[in-house]
Design a protein around this motif. Sequence first.
Motif, mmCIF file in Angstrom:
data_model
loop_
_atom_site.group_PDB
_atom_site.id
_atom_site.type_symbol
_atom_site.label_atom_id
_atom_site.label_comp_id
_atom_site.label_asym_id
_atom_site.label_seq_id
_atom_site.Cartn_x
_atom_site.Cartn_y
_atom_site.Cartn_z
ATOM 1 N N ASP A 1 -15.403 -4.580 4.027
ATOM 2 C CA ASP A 1 -14.806 -5.347 5.124
ATOM 3 C C ASP A 1 -13.323 -4.990 5.244
ATOM 4 O O ASP A 1 -12.541 -5.266 4.329
ATOM 5 N N PRO A 2 -12.911 -4.412 6.372
ATOM 6 C CA PRO A 2 -11.509 -3.986 6.509
ATOM 7 C C PRO A 2 -10.504 -5.129 6.355
ATOM 8 O O PRO A 2 -9.412 -4.923 5.828
ATOM 9 N N VAL A 3 -10.867 -6.327 6.801
ATOM 10 C CA VAL A 3 -9.947 -7.468 6.694
ATOM 11 C C VAL A 3 -9.753 -7.848 5.230
ATOM 12 O O VAL A 3 -8.632 -8.061 4.767
ATOM 13 N N VAL A 4 -10.856 -7.911 4.484
ATOM 14 C CA VAL A 4 -10.764 -8.257 3.064
ATOM 15 C C VAL A 4 -10.072 -7.132 2.298
ATOM 16 O O VAL A 4 -9.208 -7.377 1.458
ATOM 17 N N LYS A 5 -10.426 -5.892 2.597
ATOM 18 C CA LYS A 5 -9.827 -4.776 1.868
ATOM 19 C C LYS A 5 -8.308 -4.748 2.053
ATOM 20 O O LYS A 5 -7.566 -4.459 1.111
ATOM 21 N N ALA A 6 -7.854 -5.095 3.242
ATOM 22 C CA ALA A 6 -6.407 -5.105 3.497
ATOM 23 C C ALA A 6 -5.676 -6.110 2.605
ATOM 24 O O ALA A 6 -4.498 -5.911 2.290
ATOM 25 N N THR A 7 -6.361 -7.168 2.167
ATOM 26 C CA THR A 7 -5.702 -8.180 1.329
ATOM 27 C C THR A 7 -5.430 -7.694 -0.085
ATOM 28 O O THR A 7 -4.570 -8.245 -0.767
ATOM 29 N N TRP A 8 -6.153 -6.671 -0.540
ATOM 30 C CA TRP A 8 -5.916 -6.209 -1.906
ATOM 31 C C TRP A 8 -5.528 -4.732 -1.982
ATOM 32 O O TRP A 8 -4.809 -4.335 -2.892
ATOM 33 N N PHE A 9 -5.947 -3.915 -1.044
ATOM 34 C CA PHE A 9 -5.672 -2.476 -1.096
ATOM 35 C C PHE A 9 -4.370 -2.123 -0.381
ATOM 36 O O PHE A 9 -3.642 -1.238 -0.823
ATOM 37 N N ASP A 10 -4.091 -2.803 0.714
ATOM 38 C CA ASP A 10 -2.908 -2.499 1.531
ATOM 39 C C ASP A 10 -1.919 -3.661 1.595
ATOM 40 O O ASP A 10 -1.059 -3.685 2.470
ATOM 41 N N ALA A 11 -2.055 -4.615 0.702
ATOM 42 C CA ALA A 11 -1.239 -5.831 0.789
ATOM 43 C C ALA A 11 0.254 -5.515 0.679
ATOM 44 O O ALA A 11 0.688 -4.894 -0.287
ATOM 45 N N PRO A 12 1.036 -5.928 1.675
ATOM 46 C CA PRO A 12 2.483 -5.710 1.614
ATOM 47 C C PRO A 12 3.110 -6.517 0.471
ATOM 48 O O PRO A 12 2.621 -7.569 0.094
ATOM 49 N N SER A 13 4.204 -6.001 -0.063
ATOM 50 C CA SER A 13 4.967 -6.695 -1.098
ATOM 51 C C SER A 13 6.422 -6.274 -0.962
ATOM 52 O O SER A 13 6.770 -5.521 -0.051
ATOM 53 N N GLU A 14 7.251 -6.739 -1.883
ATOM 54 C CA GLU A 14 8.657 -6.336 -1.855
ATOM 55 C C GLU A 14 8.808 -4.831 -2.049
ATOM 56 O O GLU A 14 9.732 -4.226 -1.524
ATOM 57 N N GLU A 15 7.867 -4.232 -2.814
ATOM 58 C CA GLU A 15 7.953 -2.802 -3.113
ATOM 59 C C GLU A 15 7.122 -1.943 -2.170
ATOM 60 O O GLU A 15 7.194 -0.721 -2.229
ATOM 61 N N TRP A 16 6.312 -2.551 -1.311
ATOM 62 C CA TRP A 16 5.328 -1.781 -0.529
ATOM 63 C C TRP A 16 5.264 -2.282 0.910
ATOM 64 O O TRP A 16 5.082 -3.470 1.140
ATOM 65 N N ARG A 17 5.401 -1.369 1.848
ATOM 66 C CA ARG A 17 5.279 -1.699 3.270
ATOM 67 C C ARG A 17 4.103 -0.924 3.837
ATOM 68 O O ARG A 17 4.087 0.310 3.821
ATOM 69 N N HIS A 18 3.095 -1.653 4.306
ATOM 70 C CA HIS A 18 1.889 -1.041 4.876
ATOM 71 C C HIS A 18 2.223 -0.452 6.246
ATOM 72 O O HIS A 18 2.786 -1.129 7.102
ATOM 73 N N LEU A 19 1.880 0.816 6.457
ATOM 74 C CA LEU A 19 2.188 1.496 7.714
ATOM 75 C C LEU A 19 0.974 1.672 8.618
ATOM 76 O O LEU A 19 1.138 1.932 9.806
ATOM 77 N N GLY A 20 -0.230 1.550 8.063
ATOM 78 C CA GLY A 20 -1.425 1.691 8.887
ATOM 79 C C GLY A 20 -2.628 2.089 8.064
ATOM 80 O O GLY A 20 -2.491 2.672 6.995
ATOM 81 N N SER A 21 -3.804 1.744 8.587
ATOM 82 C CA SER A 21 -5.034 2.111 7.896
ATOM 83 C C SER A 21 -6.200 2.082 8.869
ATOM 84 O O SER A 21 -6.127 1.486 9.940
ATOM 85 N N SER A 22 -7.286 2.735 8.461
ATOM 86 C CA SER A 22 -8.545 2.685 9.205
ATOM 87 C C SER A 22 -9.666 2.798 8.183
ATOM 88 O O SER A 22 -9.484 3.386 7.116
ATOM 89 N N LEU A 23 -10.813 2.202 8.508
ATOM 90 C CA LEU A 23 -11.936 2.218 7.585
ATOM 91 C C LEU A 23 -13.238 2.331 8.368
ATOM 92 O O LEU A 23 -13.552 1.479 9.191
ATOM 93 N N ASP A 24 -13.966 3.417 8.124
ATOM 94 C CA ASP A 24 -15.316 3.630 8.656
ATOM 95 C C ASP A 24 -16.224 3.676 7.433
ATOM 96 O O ASP A 24 -16.507 4.735 6.881
ATOM 97 N N PHE A 25 -16.637 2.491 6.977
ATOM 98 C CA PHE A 25 -17.313 2.329 5.691
ATOM 99 C C PHE A 25 -18.814 2.559 5.837
ATOM 100 O O PHE A 25 -19.591 1.650 6.108
ATOM 101 N N ARG A 26 -19.193 3.820 5.657
ATOM 102 C CA ARG A 26 -20.598 4.237 5.718
ATOM 103 C C ARG A 26 -20.655 5.634 5.137
ATOM 104 O O ARG A 26 -19.617 6.297 5.000
#
Length: 154
Positions: free
Chosen positions: A30-55
């Motif tokens: 699930d791209p929404v759930v994955k974004a919460t742990w794989f791409d989660a922004p923090s003080e050290e990390w700024r998410h710039l973009g992602s895409s997921l075609d999970f199949r």
Amino acid sequence: MTERKLTHSTFTLEREYKASPARVFQAFADPVVKATWFDAPSEEWRHLGSSLDFREGGREHSEGQFGEGGPVSRFDAYYHEVVDDLRLVYDYEMRVNGQRLSVSLASIELTPTAAGTRLTLTEQGVYFDDLDNTEQRKEGTIELLESLAKAVED
């Protein structure tokens, strides 16, 4: 000038989760759930973009920046096998500021346990020109698996 060489290695990590295999699998799918742990922004990390075609045959892309004006990291993956609630096999390339660091083949196996799920991740990597190494990759993967726990455990 950087010496031109390849370094090969394999590592395996295991992590127990207090969640069902279906819930852990969904955190990858699930791209929404994955974004919460794989791409989660923090003080050290700024998410710039992602895409997921999970199949099987699908692709994934994720890009982010370390700190304000820091290096840009890019993850590009291709899914070879996706078996619901059981396993994933994919390859991926890591780049920083456009320079290839590594190419890896990874598998994730999910096994039901009395407490939830055991995740076993095995990665076979080739690292380019001493730009990355197994210990750095293991450390980053352990951090991701810890973030995954926050997304799937109650």
